[in-house]
Each structure stands twice: as C-alpha cells, then as structure tokens.
Scaffold this motif. Sequence first.
Motif, short mmCIF file in Angstrom:
data_model
loop_
_atom_site.label_atom_id
_atom_site.label_comp_id
_atom_site.label_asym_id
_atom_site.label_seq_id
_atom_site.Cartn_x
_atom_site.Cartn_y
_atom_site.Cartn_z
N THR A 64 0.81 -1.20 0.00
CA THR A 64 0.00 0.00 0.00
C THR A 64 0.85 1.27 0.00
O THR A 64 2.09 1.21 0.02
N THR A 140 -8.81 -3.05 10.95
CA THR A 140 -8.82 -2.45 9.62
C THR A 140 -8.93 -0.93 9.66
O THR A 140 -8.35 -0.23 8.82
N TYR A 143 -5.76 1.01 9.64
CA TYR A 143 -5.06 0.71 8.39
C TYR A 143 -5.57 1.61 7.27
O TYR A 143 -4.80 2.11 6.45
N ILE A 144 -6.89 1.82 7.25
CA ILE A 144 -7.46 2.76 6.27
C ILE A 144 -6.95 4.17 6.54
O ILE A 144 -6.59 4.91 5.62
N GLN A 147 -3.64 4.91 5.03
CA GLN A 147 -3.63 5.18 3.59
C GLN A 147 -3.87 6.67 3.35
O GLN A 147 -3.25 7.29 2.47
N HIS A 268 -9.26 -7.48 4.40
CA HIS A 268 -9.08 -7.07 3.00
C HIS A 268 -8.28 -8.10 2.22
O HIS A 268 -8.50 -8.27 1.01
N ALA A 348 -7.37 1.32 0.40
CA ALA A 348 -8.41 1.95 1.22
C ALA A 348 -9.79 1.51 0.77
O ALA A 348 -10.69 1.26 1.59
N MET A 351 -10.22 -2.24 1.82
CA MET A 351 -10.36 -2.33 3.28
C MET A 351 -11.74 -1.90 3.74
O MET A 351 -12.35 -2.53 4.61
N SER A 352 -12.24 -0.81 3.16
CA SER A 352 -13.56 -0.34 3.58
C SER A 352 -14.65 -1.33 3.17
O SER A 352 -15.62 -1.54 3.90
N SER A 385 -19.56 1.06 4.31
CA SER A 385 -18.25 1.35 3.70
C SER A 385 -17.98 2.86 3.71
O SER A 385 -16.83 3.29 3.88
N LYS A 389 -14.95 4.85 6.06
CA LYS A 389 -14.00 5.82 5.51
C LYS A 389 -14.12 7.17 6.22
O LYS A 389 -13.11 7.85 6.43
N ALA A 392 -12.21 6.86 9.42
CA ALA A 392 -10.77 6.93 9.18
C ALA A 392 -10.33 8.36 8.90
O ALA A 392 -9.27 8.80 9.37
#
Length: 537
Positions: A64, A140, A143-144, A147, A268, A348, A351-352, A385, A389, A392
């Motif tokens: 990523t 997760t 992690y998003i 990004q 993911h 991203a 993952m979402s 989703s 985001k 994040a």
Amino acid sequence: MNDGVNGVALAVFIFFFVVVTVMGFLAARWRAAENANNLDEWGLGGRSFGTWITWFLLGGDLYTAYTFVAVPAAIYAAGASGFFAVPYTILVYPLIFTFLPRLWSVSHKHGYVTTSDFVRGRFGSKGLSLAVAITGILATMPYIALQLVGIQAVLDVMGVGGGENTNWFIKDLPLLIAFGVLAAYTYSSGLRAPALIAFVKDTLIYIVIAVAIIYIPIKLGGFDDIFSAASDKFTKAGAGAIAPGAEGQWAYGTLALGSALALFMYPHSITATLSSRSREVIRRNTTILPLYSLMLGLLALLGFMAIAAGVKVDNGQLAIPQLFEDMFPDWFTGIAFAAIGIGALVPAAIMSIAAANLFTRNIYKDFLRPNASAEEETKVSKLVSLLVKVGALIFVLGMDKTVAINFQLLGGIWILQTFPALVGGLFTRWFHRWALLAGWAVGMVYGTWKAYDTPSGAQRHFGNTADIPGIGEIGYIGFTAIVLNVLVTVVLTVVLRALKAPDGIDETTAADYTADAGDPGVQVDLPPATAGSPGGH
C-alpha cells in the motif's frame, strides 16, 4: 522542503488522479452482472477474477501507500532492522499456499463472504464469529487511516494546502476531495473499482522503483557512498552499527514471523482472495506474489538513499516523498507522487469494503436482521463502507499521525489472535468453540495491555516489542500473545472435551475444502447459516 507549490508535479499528480477516478466509476460496467444487488457482486467482484487480475488486486491490497512510505521511513529512522518487512513477505507465501485454497473452496461451496462466515459455519458459534468480525473491523480502521496519511504526506511535500497556520478547511481540502472521490466510486462500483485501478497503481510503482534504484544512486555517487553515509549517521547517533546487534535478533525474528502469520488474517486480504474464480488461481498467486517482495526489498533501500541525500524532516513519513522531490525532475516527481497516492486509494477501497462486509454479514444479519434480503445486505454494506472511511478521515484529521501508526501496529497484534480459529478451523474441528473464544480473549487482553504499557518512540504507549515472559529476550508482543492464545485454546479444549461440553454444529464436510468452482454441487450464491442455525450462541 519546498515552501511553495510544485506546480508541475501537482499537474501530473492530478492527471493520474483524474484517470483513476474515471476508471473507478467505469468499473461498475466492467464484467457487470444482471443483478448487482448482492455481496458476491458488489463486495467480491462476482467471484470471477482470473490469475492476473487477482495478482494485481492482491498486490494493490497488500503493498500500500503506507508500505511505500513507512518501510523506507523505518530504514531511514532505525537502520536495517526496518527490513523485517522483507522476510515476512517472503515467509507468508508458503504459509498461505497451505490454507488459502482450502478457505476459497469452502467459502465458494457455502457462499461465505467473510472469515467470520466460515468460523460460524465451521464451529456453529455466532459468539466466536462476532469476536472475529469485531477484531477484523477494529484492526482495519487504523489501516485505512494510514492510507489517507500516505496521501496527506504527498500533498504536504507538494506544498498543497498551505502551511500549518492555514485555515484547517483550506489545508485539508485536497485530502477531503480525494476522500470524497474514493467514497463515491467505491459505493458505485464495489470491488471492481480497486481491481481495475490496481493495474495503474502497480505499473506506476514498478516504474518509479526501477527508476529510483538506478537514477538516485548515480546522483549520490553509488551504493558504497549511500551505505557509508547511513553507517555514519547511526554511529554518530549512538545507535550502533547500521544493522541490529545480537540483542535485536529475537525482536527482528518474532516481528517478521508474527507479521507473516497476521498478514492474511486481515479482512481485506481475504476479500481479495475470495474474489478469484478458482482455487487454482489462488495457488498460482502464491507462487508469483513474491515478485512484490523483490520490489519491497528495493523500495526499502530508499531509506538509506534519503540519509545519503541529506533529507531532513521532522516527520519520518515525509522522508521518501521529500527524497523524490529533491532528486527527481518535477514531472517524474509527479509520477512518483501519483504512485503513492493511487497506492493509497486501492487498499483503502478494499479495506472499507471488507470491513463493511463483516459488519453486514456478521453483526447486522446475524444479530439485528436475520431475514435481511441480498439487496438489503448490499445496501447496508455500501452505507457502512462510507461510514468506515468517514471514521478513518476523522481519525487522520483529528489525531497525531504517530498515533495512527501506533494503532495500526496494535491492529496487527489484534488480528493475529484470529489465527487459531481461522487457520486451525481449516484443518481440524478438534478445537472447542468456547476454548477458541477464551484463547482469543486472553490474546487480545494481553496484547492490548502489554502494548499500552510499552513506549513507542516519542509516544508513551503502544510499542510493539517487549520482554518475552520466561525467556528474557525482547520480542514482538503479538507473537507472545498468539502463543498464550494457543496454549489457552489447547488446554481448555482438552478440559471441555473431557467434560463433554456441548459442541456447535459443523455445516461443512471434508470434501468442501478441496472443491473447485466447476465441481458438482458447488454454489456461490448460497447464503450462510441464518441466526437460527443449530449450535449458534
């Protein structure tokens, strides 16, 4: 660092961003199904991707923008100990060769969309399934966020958004625009969007690394001078040699092994895997994905190049973007920044989608709306989703970036605790569902407590290495936690089976784990067990 806007680099960056945005929306028509209102289509791309699409998708998913920025940043800050990411991505592929084809087969046979679907079907336990789902979502989210941190690092180096005293809305507007575009095409196209964009992302990354590994050393006088400059830096800083000493070997080894075990526990990774059309596609990918590890090894060397180039940044995450701006012509700097930016958009999105599928299948459907239709599932997953985001984005805008990194490291410790239930369940039914749940809880509590109690750089909490009990060596906290997890699971399983504690119903059969898409009886549109399944709790 450039105090103004790098107009040429920005123009090139915007060009590629527009290209992938158009591709993201057009992806809704790519391999379009007659009925797209189900999670197989929106969340798994119709389970139809072949070898090369899956390879690009998994590569875009695993390697990523955070990888592009953070791995060489770790080398820049800590020396060769940061190379642990290279051996762990080599170790992981023989591991997944043994279990991913089995997971693909049983998931296609029963229509499983998430790992929690499988855990519930295998062990007849919605409680254990819920634990796996919550762990996946929690691991997760940061992690998003990272990004988005990768995109923000590129924008900062290009001078977009103004300085620290700029109005917050103007400063963060470019990131908000990137987020809005990502959210829109993910909602519209589902997994097909990152699958299509991954072709552009990976091509750009390979071009940038190939040029960087040749062009930058020539400008810096060769690799001898690069390694000499790096060695001088760490010697003067009192950090010892460029490579870690004997005292760091346990930390290096356990961090590499623990990270390898955790990588394909992330939702993911499994989402990209289940999107492929056959188990043979998965087997082929485990043999060709190591090509990315070669790329990662070359990428890591950029950290030493940043030292030799005299890059000075307060935030280590800016070291590589700043190296590119200092060393490359402006037009190629734009291409490099586009590679990082697009390298954030692809994972991203996946993952979402993965986190949303976990919520929809294993929380919403299992506990709130057991009779939800396929259309309702898809609608809820799309909305979630977006919420993932948004969460994040708030995390990135409202918290210090090092906190986001620390939470991502904590997420690695958490997700590793799902290994016994998932991988163990793919090979044996011996483990008792209650023992697995207890082992997971012990691993989660120990890992969280120990990480919180361990300093990390300038932070007082959330380090990832600490004393290993009974050994007296420093090692990866997640590895110690998974060992405790397995010990508790094994001991309690022996006790519970001796007491003849009630077992859940296993809805799978031995043949399910080797079935392929063309085999008789294999269906990919069957819903998983409903809330009333025998053995659920």
